[in-house]
Design a protein around this motif. Structure first.
Motif, PDB file in Angstrom:
ATOM      1  N   PRO A   1      40.487 -29.233  18.471  1.00 51.58           N
ATOM      2  CA  PRO A   1      40.336 -28.070  17.575  1.00 51.58           C
ATOM      3  C   PRO A   1      41.306 -28.108  16.393  1.00 51.58           C
ATOM      4  O   PRO A   1      40.935 -27.762  15.268  1.00 51.58           O
ATOM      5  N   ALA A   2      42.550 -28.541  16.632  1.00 51.77           N
ATOM      6  CA  ALA A   2      43.515 -28.624  15.535  1.00 51.77           C
ATOM      7  C   ALA A   2      43.115 -29.702  14.534  1.00 51.77           C
ATOM      8  O   ALA A   2      43.256 -29.520  13.315  1.00 51.77           O
ATOM      9  N   LEU A   3      42.588 -30.817  15.046  1.00 58.62           N
ATOM     10  CA  LEU A   3      42.117 -31.873  14.145  1.00 58.62           C
ATOM     11  C   LEU A   3      40.912 -31.385  13.343  1.00 58.62           C
ATOM     12  O   LEU A   3      40.719 -31.786  12.195  1.00 58.62           O
ATOM     13  N   GLY A   4      40.108 -30.517  13.954  1.00 60.44           N
ATOM     14  CA  GLY A   4      38.991 -29.915  13.228  1.00 60.44           C
ATOM     15  C   GLY A   4      39.479 -29.068  12.064  1.00 60.44           C
ATOM     16  O   GLY A   4      38.876 -29.050  10.986  1.00 60.44           O
ATOM     17  N   ILE A   5      40.593 -28.367  12.293  1.00 59.67           N
ATOM     18  CA  ILE A   5      41.176 -27.561  11.210  1.00 59.67           C
ATOM     19  C   ILE A   5      41.689 -28.468  10.093  1.00 59.67           C
ATOM     20  O   ILE A   5      41.548 -28.160   8.901  1.00 59.67           O
ATOM     21  N   VAL A   6      42.283 -29.601  10.485  1.00 61.39           N
ATOM     22  CA  VAL A   6      42.749 -30.555   9.468  1.00 61.39           C
ATOM     23  C   VAL A   6      41.581 -31.000   8.593  1.00 61.39           C
ATOM     24  O   VAL A   6      41.679 -31.029   7.351  1.00 61.39           O
ATOM     25  N   ALA A   7      40.453 -31.357   9.240  1.00 61.64           N
ATOM     26  CA  ALA A   7      39.278 -31.786   8.479  1.00 61.64           C
ATOM     27  C   ALA A   7      38.764 -30.646   7.591  1.00 61.64           C
ATOM     28  O   ALA A   7      38.345 -30.880   6.450  1.00 61.64           O
ATOM     29  N   ALA A   8      38.799 -29.413   8.118  1.00 63.49           N
ATOM     30  CA  ALA A   8      38.324 -28.271   7.331  1.00 63.49           C
ATOM     31  C   ALA A   8      39.215 -28.027   6.122  1.00 63.49           C
ATOM     32  O   ALA A   8      38.726 -27.729   5.017  1.00 63.49           O
ATOM     33  N   VAL A   9      40.524 -28.147   6.302  1.00 63.88           N
ATOM     34  CA  VAL A   9      41.453 -27.960   5.185  1.00 63.88           C
ATOM     35  C   VAL A   9      41.209 -29.013   4.109  1.00 63.88           C
ATOM     36  O   VAL A   9      41.215 -28.712   2.905  1.00 63.88           O
ATOM     37  N   LEU A  10      40.974 -30.260   4.524  1.00 65.74           N
ATOM     38  CA  LEU A  10      40.670 -31.307   3.547  1.00 65.74           C
ATOM     39  C   LEU A  10      39.377 -30.980   2.794  1.00 65.74           C
ATOM     40  O   LEU A  10      39.267 -31.236   1.582  1.00 65.74           O
ATOM     41  N   GLY A  11      38.408 -30.387   3.523  1.00 68.66           N
ATOM     42  CA  GLY A  11      37.171 -29.979   2.872  1.00 68.66           C
ATOM     43  C   GLY A  11      37.400 -28.871   1.858  1.00 68.66           C
ATOM     44  O   GLY A  11      36.777 -28.850   0.789  1.00 68.66           O
ATOM     45  N   VAL A  12      38.306 -27.941   2.183  1.00 67.48           N
ATOM     46  CA  VAL A  12      38.627 -26.862   1.251  1.00 67.48           C
ATOM     47  C   VAL A  12      39.319 -27.427   0.015  1.00 67.48           C
ATOM     48  O   VAL A  12      39.061 -26.998  -1.128  1.00 67.48           O
ATOM     49  N   ILE A  13      40.222 -28.388   0.222  1.00 66.65           N
ATOM     50  CA  ILE A  13      40.894 -29.036  -0.920  1.00 66.65           C
ATOM     51  C   ILE A  13      39.862 -29.693  -1.827  1.00 66.65           C
ATOM     52  O   ILE A  13      39.939 -29.580  -3.066  1.00 66.65           O
TER      53      ILE A  13
ATOM     54  N   LEU B   1      33.523 -26.288   6.637  1.00 67.38           N
ATOM     55  CA  LEU B   1      33.536 -25.573   7.924  1.00 67.38           C
ATOM     56  C   LEU B   1      32.944 -26.405   9.063  1.00 67.38           C
ATOM     57  O   LEU B   1      33.186 -26.117  10.236  1.00 67.38           O
ATOM     58  N   VAL B   2      32.176 -27.442   8.699  1.00 67.22           N
ATOM     59  CA  VAL B   2      31.653 -28.343   9.731  1.00 67.22           C
ATOM     60  C   VAL B   2      32.797 -29.001  10.488  1.00 67.22           C
ATOM     61  O   VAL B   2      32.694 -29.282  11.684  1.00 67.22           O
ATOM     62  N   GLY B   3      33.920 -29.236   9.805  1.00 63.01           N
ATOM     63  CA  GLY B   3      35.084 -29.824  10.475  1.00 63.01           C
ATOM     64  C   GLY B   3      35.601 -28.943  11.596  1.00 63.01           C
ATOM     65  O   GLY B   3      35.863 -29.416  12.710  1.00 63.01           O
ATOM     66  N   THR B   4      35.747 -27.659  11.317  1.00 65.72           N
ATOM     67  CA  THR B   4      36.190 -26.730  12.361  1.00 65.72           C
ATOM     68  C   THR B   4      35.197 -26.691  13.509  1.00 65.72           C
ATOM     69  O   THR B   4      35.575 -26.719  14.690  1.00 65.72           O
ATOM     70  N   PHE B   5      33.911 -26.599  13.155  1.00 63.08           N
ATOM     71  CA  PHE B   5      32.865 -26.583  14.190  1.00 63.08           C
ATOM     72  C   PHE B   5      32.929 -27.828  15.052  1.00 63.08           C
ATOM     73  O   PHE B   5      32.885 -27.758  16.288  1.00 63.08           O
ATOM     74  N   LEU B   6      33.028 -29.011  14.402  1.00 59.14           N
ATOM     75  CA  LEU B   6      32.981 -30.265  15.150  1.00 59.14           C
ATOM     76  C   LEU B   6      34.170 -30.400  16.091  1.00 59.14           C
ATOM     77  O   LEU B   6      34.021 -30.845  17.241  1.00 59.14           O
ATOM     78  N   GLY B   7      35.361 -29.997  15.624  1.00 61.85           N
ATOM     79  CA  GLY B   7      36.536 -30.094  16.478  1.00 61.85           C
ATOM     80  C   GLY B   7      36.412 -29.241  17.723  1.00 61.85           C
ATOM     81  O   GLY B   7      36.692 -29.688  18.841  1.00 61.85           O
ATOM     82  N   VAL B   8      35.969 -28.000  17.540  1.00 65.49           N
ATOM     83  CA  VAL B   8      35.818 -27.086  18.684  1.00 65.49           C
ATOM     84  C   VAL B   8      34.681 -27.545  19.593  1.00 65.49           C
ATOM     85  O   VAL B   8      34.791 -27.518  20.826  1.00 65.49           O
ATOM     86  N   PHE B   9      33.577 -27.990  18.982  1.00 65.02           N
ATOM     87  CA  PHE B   9      32.417 -28.432  19.763  1.00 65.02           C
ATOM     88  C   PHE B   9      32.763 -29.635  20.635  1.00 65.02           C
ATOM     89  O   PHE B   9      32.424 -29.677  21.824  1.00 65.02           O
ATOM     90  N   LEU B  10      33.436 -30.616  20.045  1.00 64.41           N
ATOM     91  CA  LEU B  10      33.807 -31.810  20.817  1.00 64.41           C
ATOM     92  C   LEU B  10      34.796 -31.469  21.927  1.00 64.41           C
ATOM     93  O   LEU B  10      34.707 -31.998  23.039  1.00 64.41           O
ATOM     94  N   ALA B  11      35.736 -30.559  21.627  1.00 61.61           N
ATOM     95  CA  ALA B  11      36.769 -30.216  22.608  1.00 61.61           C
ATOM     96  C   ALA B  11      36.189 -29.516  23.827  1.00 61.61           C
ATOM     97  O   ALA B  11      36.433 -29.922  24.974  1.00 61.61           O
ATOM     98  N   TYR B  12      35.398 -28.455  23.577  1.00 64.51           N
ATOM     99  CA  TYR B  12      34.930 -27.614  24.682  1.00 64.51           C
ATOM    100  C   TYR B  12      33.515 -27.962  25.165  1.00 64.51           C
ATOM    101  O   TYR B  12      33.126 -27.551  26.268  1.00 64.51           O
ATOM    102  N   GLY B  13      32.790 -28.726  24.347  1.00 63.80           N
ATOM    103  CA  GLY B  13      31.435 -29.086  24.745  1.00 63.80           C
ATOM    104  C   GLY B  13      31.309 -30.452  25.376  1.00 63.80           C
ATOM    105  O   GLY B  13      30.402 -30.681  26.174  1.00 63.80           O
TER     106      GLY B  13
END
Length: 288
Positions: free
Chosen positions: A174-186, A207-219
């Protein structure tokens, strides 16, 4: 098989629900490869940093447990009880004759009747080392039981490392997903002069970065770690059965009683019935 079914259900429910609610897969599919490279690559890199080569190999191999399930099946528990019965009976009838079987189990005719058990080094070593210690007058039941318990705890701790490694990756995704999302915002901020429809797609891709991180972690990765742990603990009952039977033997119970102690301590879904085991033991006596 059931692991594959679970993965299919996850993907169908998540993406099917998204599409049925009116969501467009185009934005996700466009951003997915780039986000996966960032998140997946970082997760793999972190995994490699935190584990040695042996642990990495062990973890990759352990992932197959999700699809294979436990190694030991009900028939294997029955075969183990028959093997232990033969060895205990021989130890009492001809202690000298037992030595050739416990010193060279790979060439042993008794072990050879149970090839799956014979090929499992941990089972063979546990049986042979315990019987060997008995022949050396190391026959205090409580002492032997304590030694076996510590040995199996150490083996279980080592085997569970794969599950812990996967769970660590799941916790970080999930934290890595946030990293990807922040890069997307930049990236989006660099196109701030674009019209709203373009900015909307860029923000959606981020926002796909946040989704992917959470999805991979818990799914996926988290459930994989849990399944690996469950399978390892399930297979651990096989080695506990060896301990129960051999400790009962040290109390000088009759061979049939030792085997019944083992049968009663077998998990119910793997436990052979009394009559089934009796028939197997009778066949073992006839074959001996």
């Amino acid at each position: 098989m059931i692991g594959i079914i679970g993965i299919i259900v996850i993907f169908v429910m998540v993406f099917g629900g998204y599409v049925s609610a009116g969501g467009k897969l185009g934005i996700i599919l466009h951003a997915l490869p780039h986000e996966f490279i960032i998140i997946g690559g970082a997760a793999v890199g972190a995994f490699v940093i935190s584990n040695d080569f042996s642990s990495i190999k062990h973890t990759i191999k352990a992932v197959g447990m999700v699809f294979r399930g436990p190694k030991w099946k009900p028939a294997d528990y029955r075969d183990l009880l028959c093997l232990l019965f033969e060895l205990i009976r021989l130890a009492r009838q001809n202690p000298v004759g037992l030595e050739e079987h416990i010193e060279s189990p790979r060439e042993s005719a008794i072990f050879g009747r149970y090839p799956k058990i014979q090929s499992d080094r941990e089972s063979v070593d546990l049986i042979c080392d315990t019987l060997r210690s008995v022949s050396m007058n190391y026959d205090d039941p409580h002492q032997v039981e304590e030694v076996l318990e510590k040995r199996m705890e150490a083996s279980l701790h080592h085997a569970l490392h794969a599950s812990h490694a996967l769970q660590t990756v799941a916790d970080g995704l999930p934290a890595l997903g946030i990293v990807a999302a922040v890069l997307g915002v930049i990236k989006t901020m660099g196109s701030i002069d674009q019209p709203p429809e373009i900015l909307g797609k860029l923000i959606g891709g981020a926002l796909v970065g946040t989704f992917l991180g959470v999805f991979l972690a818990y799914g996926l990765v988290g459930p994989f770690a849990a399944k690996v742990k469950t399978v390892i603990e399930e297979d651990g009952h096989f080695y506990q059965l060896i301990r129960e039977v051999l400790v009962a033997n040290l109390y000088n119970h009759a061979a049939n009683i030792c085997i019944e102690v083992g049968r009663q301590n077998t998990p119910s879904h793997n436990r052979p019935s009394f009559s089934e085991l009796e028939d197997a033991l009778k066949a073992t006596k006839d074959a001996a």
